[in-house]
Design a protein around this motif. Sequence first.
Motif, PDB file in Angstrom:
ATOM      1  N   LEU A 715      -0.127  -6.636   7.454  1.00  0.00           N
ATOM      2  CA  LEU A 715       1.028  -7.395   7.450  1.00  0.00           C
ATOM      3  C   LEU A 715       2.002  -6.368   8.165  1.00  0.00           C
ATOM      4  CD1 LEU A 715       2.821  -9.098   5.491  1.00  0.00           C
ATOM      5  CD2 LEU A 715       2.961  -7.498   4.005  1.00  0.00           C
ATOM      6  N   CYS A 716       1.994  -4.974   7.728  1.00  0.00           N
ATOM      7  CA  CYS A 716       2.963  -4.245   8.712  1.00  0.00           C
ATOM      8  C   CYS A 716       2.543  -2.804   8.544  1.00  0.00           C
ATOM      9  CB  CYS A 716       4.290  -4.183   7.904  1.00  0.00           C
ATOM     10  SG  CYS A 716       4.470  -4.085   6.200  1.00  0.00           S
ATOM     11  N   TYR A 727       6.737  -3.727   0.131  1.00  0.00           N
ATOM     12  CA  TYR A 727       6.142  -4.718   0.739  1.00  0.00           C
ATOM     13  C   TYR A 727       5.212  -5.565   0.084  1.00  0.00           C
ATOM     14  CZ  TYR A 727       9.254  -3.682   4.571  1.00  0.00           C
ATOM     15  OH  TYR A 727      10.497  -3.421   5.468  1.00  0.00           O
ATOM     16  N   PHE A 731       5.279  -9.353  -0.897  1.00  0.00           N
ATOM     17  CA  PHE A 731       4.334 -10.241  -0.627  1.00  0.00           C
ATOM     18  C   PHE A 731       3.889 -10.933  -1.679  1.00  0.00           C
ATOM     19  CE2 PHE A 731      -0.485 -11.173  -0.276  1.00  0.00           C
ATOM     20  CZ  PHE A 731      -0.240 -12.035   0.619  1.00  0.00           C
ATOM     21  N   ILE A 754      -0.512 -16.113   8.945  1.00  0.00           N
ATOM     22  CA  ILE A 754      -0.135 -14.652   8.933  1.00  0.00           C
ATOM     23  C   ILE A 754       1.448 -14.578   9.652  1.00  0.00           C
ATOM     24  CG2 ILE A 754      -1.577 -13.883  10.854  1.00  0.00           C
ATOM     25  CD1 ILE A 754      -0.556 -11.930   7.739  1.00  0.00           C
ATOM     26  N   ASP A 755       1.745 -15.228  10.841  1.00  0.00           N
ATOM     27  CA  ASP A 755       2.806 -14.975  11.343  1.00  0.00           C
ATOM     28  C   ASP A 755       4.104 -15.431  10.654  1.00  0.00           C
ATOM     29  OD1 ASP A 755       1.561 -14.001  13.600  1.00  0.00           O
ATOM     30  OD2 ASP A 755       1.361 -15.940  14.658  1.00  0.00           O
ATOM     31  N   ARG A 758       4.636 -12.897   7.856  1.00  0.00           N
ATOM     32  CA  ARG A 758       4.933 -11.697   8.339  1.00  0.00           C
ATOM     33  C   ARG A 758       6.368 -11.758   8.608  1.00  0.00           C
ATOM     34  NH1 ARG A 758       1.303 -10.802  12.807  1.00  0.00           N
ATOM     35  NH2 ARG A 758      -0.409  -9.726  11.416  1.00  0.00           N
ATOM     36  N   VAL A 762       8.269  -9.310   6.073  1.00  0.00           N
ATOM     37  CA  VAL A 762       8.877  -8.163   6.641  1.00  0.00           C
ATOM     38  C   VAL A 762       9.976  -8.281   7.519  1.00  0.00           C
ATOM     39  CG1 VAL A 762       7.885  -6.384   8.515  1.00  0.00           C
ATOM     40  CG2 VAL A 762       6.008  -7.591   7.032  1.00  0.00           C
ATOM     41  N   ASP A 763      10.318  -9.331   8.294  1.00  0.00           N
ATOM     42  CA  ASP A 763      11.434  -9.657   9.189  1.00  0.00           C
ATOM     43  C   ASP A 763      12.432 -10.280   8.429  1.00  0.00           C
ATOM     44  OD1 ASP A 763       9.799  -8.670  10.978  1.00  0.00           O
ATOM     45  OD2 ASP A 763       9.185 -10.305  12.025  1.00  0.00           O
TER      46      ASP A 763
END
Length: 818
Positions: A715-716, A727, A731, A754-755, A758, A762-763
């Motif tokens: 994930l990161c 995170y 998630f 997953i993109d 994420r 995350v972003d």
Amino acid sequence: MKRKLVVIGNGMAGARLVEEILLRGGGERFEIVMFGDEPYGNYNRILLSNVLAGAHDPKDIFINPLRWYEDNHVKLHAGVRVASVDRAARLVHGDNGVVESYDDLVFAMGSSAFVPRMDGIEKNGVFVFRTLDDCDSIIKYTEGRKTAAVIGGGLLGLEAARGLMERGMKVHVVHLMNHLMEVQLDRMAGSILRSTLVRMGLQVHLEKATCEITGNGSVTGLRFKDGGTLDCDMVVISAGIRPNTQLAKEAGLTVARGIVVGDDLATPDDPNVFAIGECSEHDGKTYGLVAPLWDQARVLAERLSARRPQATYHGSKIATKLKVMGVDLAVMGDRESSGPDDEEVTYAEAKRGVYKKVIVRDGRIVGAILLGDPAAAPGLVQAFDRGVEVPDNRAELLFQLDAGAANTTRIEDLPDDTQICNCNGVSKGDILDAVKKGCRSLKVLCDTTRAGMGCGTCKKQVETLLEFGAGDSKVEDPSVHYYVPGVPLPKPDLVEEIRARGLKSVSAVFRELADGKEDPGSKPGLASLLKTLWGKDYVDERDARFINDRVHANIQRDATFSVIPRIYGGVTTADQLRAIADAADKYDAKMVKITGGQRIDLLGIKKEDLPNVWRDLGMPSGHAYSKAFRTCKTCVGSEFCRYGVGHSTELGIKIEERFQGIESPHKMKLATAGCPRNCSEATTKDIGAVAIEGGLWEIYVGGAAGSRVRKGDILCTVGSQEEVLLYTGRFMQYYRENGKYLERTYDFIERVGIDKVRAVVVDDAEGIAERLDAAMQASVDAYVDPWKETPHETQFSESLEPQGQLVQLRTARAVGER
Ligand SMILES: Cc1cc2nc3c(=O)[nH]c(=O)nc-3n(C[C@H](O)[C@H](O)[C@H](O)COP(=O)(O)OP(=O)(O)OC[C@H]3O[C@@H](n4cnc5c(N)ncnc54)[C@H](O)[C@@H]3O)c2cc1C
Ligand code: SF4
């Protein structure tokens, strides 16, 4: 002027006959009157075992509710038993005084459960299993009780046993014969089935004749003729059936085992009096399965409606697909070869529970048993039905037929009258007809024709026919996108509606978003979602939760429970170990076991002891029973391990303290590892954190190491334990809000990608990160240890008011034979 048709019995045969007559325009020809001594419309008796198992709600098994009779101008005397028939005056007398005249009369009274002679059948806790009311009484009596005995190891007995096991009971099947289901199975098949069922937790006692049901007023056990005994809290008698013939006998009709009828389904005594279904006897045979009664109802409807007045019935070729306690079984024709000229081809794989036998006579299949191998069934049933010549190479017969029949006997090529759904008597022609009339999705097609609505084994064939009939115009069922089947909304829309309308209980959701129609199978999923959304404001309703969630422990095969206290990060103390050891001794734990998640499991705890065990342990719940955060497995990490680069135990403890008890679509198992050697297998967990050089942590999501193995996706990578917590929580919350019920993180990640995950987590691509964090914080704040909550009054109780009168009534009815 219309003729008057009276049908006695509103069960599967009687109601089907009336439907078939109406379908042929018989409503113009007849004034139709029905008597049914059950106070309901007609329901699918086959599905009673699903009601007993809790898989179906009683109201979901109705085929024709009372409204249907009104709409179709059928006068139904519901709950009225026919007391006598005066054939000379052509009158039917109901036991409530009602009298109906008739021109044509049909007996469709089914069978009653046979109760063998034994002492003690009048005791509280003795049941037969034939009607919805029986089912209801059994279910009520199971509450707070642990052990049931089913007398009879035939199809119905085993179905009753399955239902009772699903309700958390320890179940014994006591059978007189030397193998199970001797009517359908040969000895080898019976013994393989037995081993399969024993592996599932059923206790099977063969060659046991019960002579007494023991107990002082209420059941406490059984006594056998060989002197043996068995302790149990309730008994279900399922030792065979007897056709209901008394009324016909009293009316002067010829009765052998059943009411005797000819090929015209009329009695030899009166051409205007007929009998169909289990109460009838044709050509010396009575039946105990539904398939023959579909044939009989069709033939009699053709005759009575004058569509084909000369139609005749010549017996039914029995080829039945069944599910016995979830095990697939197909049986057809003869069970044993009948002479030296018959050939038997058999294949047995006891360990997998597979047995196949085909009997060939004059180059054609005359009988077969297929246990534990559903794939082979359709081809064999069709080869048997159509009398197809079998290949010369007998050794390969079964397997050639398996593969070959599927290829050569394509369902599309079969005649229209081929029966596809046994349980509801639906033919290929009926299904294609419905497709022609506009059914374009599998669900609508099944709802319309009832195909696939029984045991479900024919669903694949129904789908093939849909594809064949509808081609490109086939549409996907919208329900595949629903969060739960009973509320027609995808999860994001459902969440929005729940929030906007402030729905805090499962019943409120059904009321507002499903037209008040409650679907039992959807309740646990909704309960989990509501708890996720509302935290402590969620309104709990006991019937919305599984037994495990109701008693906060994991039910085991023998109806005892497993208790796993929380041990944060797998790090414990001597005091905790002492408390666990004392509790294990005091409450007689059958086993003390270290779990795969590094916790300690006390197995074999009695339900009524659970609150005391928790009190004595003084430790929080480990939530090992729920769809929620489970454990965070840890390795030793940098504190002790010479390879460690991160303090994995410290992080694991923090994770577990923060997320304990957090509800989710499915269980969540976590782990932390102190270096990439990954001793705690963190990369194959739902969420895992692995320490790497430079004080960094890699966070993996969507790993699996169960029946499926999948390495999680990164994930990161973050620089502190606090960020791991942030995170991980974000998630989790995203998964909680968007995962379908019972969708593990690995399926969720693959579905969403997953993109995308994420980008959101995350972003913050959707600008919801802050809201997700706040929602998770609210859930963390709302957490209450369920082991510290005051137990609900009946949650752990062991005794209930006996259902004496009702039980005696049911048993007496069965014994008295209708
Ligand atoms: C739990 C269970 C599971 C089963 N599973 C399967 C299966 O998987 N596959 C399969 O093929 N078959 C199965 N069967 C058998 C199947 O249900 C029967 O073959 C079928 O119901 C017989 O239909 P029927 O109309 O003859 O009798 P019934 O469906 O029993 O209907 C007869 C009706 O007549 C009523 N009646 C009787 N006497 C009178 C009277 N004097 N006045 C008014 N009404 C009266 C009865 O109360 C009943 O409602 C199962 C049966 C049970 C009980
Ligand atoms: S994962 Fe690394 S730190 Fe943890 S125990 Fe194994 S070697 Fe040691």
